[in-house]
Enzyme design. Structure first.
Site, PDB file in Angstrom:
ATOM      1  CG  ASP A 168      -9.093   0.470   5.078  1.00  0.00           C
ATOM      2  OD1 ASP A 168      -8.890   0.131   3.899  1.00  0.00           O
ATOM      3  OD2 ASP A 168      -8.426   0.049   6.046  1.00  0.00           O
TER       4      ASP A 168
ATOM      5  CD  GLN B 284      -3.286  -4.156   6.763  1.00  0.00           C
ATOM      6  OE1 GLN B 284      -3.170  -3.207   5.998  1.00  0.00           O
ATOM      7  NE2 GLN B 284      -3.980  -5.238   6.448  1.00  0.00           N
TER       8      GLN B 284
ATOM      9  CE  LYS C 196      -3.803  -2.394   2.261  1.00  0.00           C
ATOM     10  NZ  LYS C 196      -4.475  -2.746   3.524  1.00  0.00           N
TER      11      LYS C 196
END
Ligand code: NAP
Length: 283
Positions: free
Chosen positions: A120, A97, A53
């Site tokens: 997200d 994460q 990412k």
């Protein structure tokens, strides 16, 4: 019949080129889109995802901050970091994460992220926006799947879509996005007694379970579109999905490979969300 491949790498290259152009336009106005990624603990898979990412961000000209913390980090300390990033004007998107270590309440941490920086798309505000059809950040994996359907020109109107898996990050939002495009949607899960009875009638199947070869060729209607979200390892340690790819590709009309399918699209949609967060915050 051999299915046509939906190439997530090729589609990602196109999407990321478009993101790079928009990043340059923002930079010309003195704004560099920035993503902060927080990794807690030493889960090896998470470390790989996070690296990919951050690299993708940098490749498109965005700024990225990677914070890594030991698995012993307290919930209060993580919430403090999130609060600081919420206030940091150089950071437009924040990604924590998952999974987090057990002492940390994942919901609490996600809700602590400013909704304006929730790239997200996991915040309740983003989930609520998706549920009601209001604008908001879409979760990256289902959004990437929708982009793949769009890329092959598949019209969902009146089609039957089956989603296998009902997680908050993939299955449920996937079903809502398909519904928004006028598909008739069935959601299957671990308590679904006869999966095949549903999948055999589907024009589109999205599999998001985490079990190798869950979807076999005899479960697929000839010509159906099969999107494989699963990420597993086979006996040789190679990455594979939830679909028995070698056999299902002989029945399906379109299919995504693993690797090189949904995975790169997830990262591409994260870049799109981060860019959009920066554009919105710049307005
Ligand atoms: P999750 O939270 O573990 O959810 C899995 C879902 O599968 C659950 O809803 C579960 O049902 C259902 N399930 C389990 N066994 C089943 C069975 N035999 N038949 C039908 N449904 C069954 O997983 P997730 O986070 O959604 O992720 C799913 C997979 O996608 C994983 O392999 C993950 O690594 C992968 N993933 C990939 C990407 C990507 O970018 N490619 C992104 C995210 C996730 P219950 O709800 O009844 O337990």
């Amino acid at each position: 019949m051999t299915a046509q491949l939906i190439d997530g790498n090729a589609l990602s290259r196109q999407l990321r080129a478009a993101v790079s152009e928009r990043v340059q336009a923002l930079k010309a106005r003195g704004i560099t889109p920035g993503l902060a990624v927080l990794l807690v603990g030493d889960n090896p898979a998470s470390a790989v995802y996070v690296r990919n990412k951050v690299k993708a961000c940098e490749d498109t000209g965005m700024h990225s901050v990677l914070q890594t913390w030991p698995a012993s980090l307290s919930e209060a300390a993580l919430l403090e970091q999130v609060a600081a990033l919420n206030q940091d004007a150089s950071v437009h998107g924040i990604l924590v994460q998952l999974p987090l270590p057990p002492q940390i309440d994942t919901h609490k941490v996600i809700e602590a992220i400013s909704a304006a920086k929730d790239v997200d798309g996991f915040h309740l505000a983003s989930a609520g926006a998706l549920m009601t059809g209001a604008p908001g950040f879409l979760p990256c994996t289902p959004h990437g799947c929708m982009k793949m359907l769009e890329a092959i020109g598949f019209d969902l109107h009146g089609k039957h879509a089956v989603v296998i898996g009902r997680s908050n990050i993939v299955g449920k939002p996937m079903a809502l996005l398909l519904l928004q495009k006028n598909a008739t949607v069935t959601i299957c899960h671990s308590a679904t007694p006869d999966l095949k009875a549903f999948t055999r009638n589907a024009d589109v199947i999205v599999v998001a379970v985490g079990k190798r070869k869950l979807l076999r060729a005899d479960m697929v209607k000839p010509g159906a579109v099969v999107l494989d979200v699963g990420m597993n390892r086979n006996e040789e340690g190679k990455l594979c999905g939830d679909v028995d790819f070698a056999n299902v590709k002989e029945v399906a009309g379109w299919i995504t490979p693993v690797p090189g399918g949904v995975g790169p699209m997830t990262i591409s949609m994260l870049l799109v969300n981060t860019l959009e967060a920066a554009e919105r915050q710049a307005r």
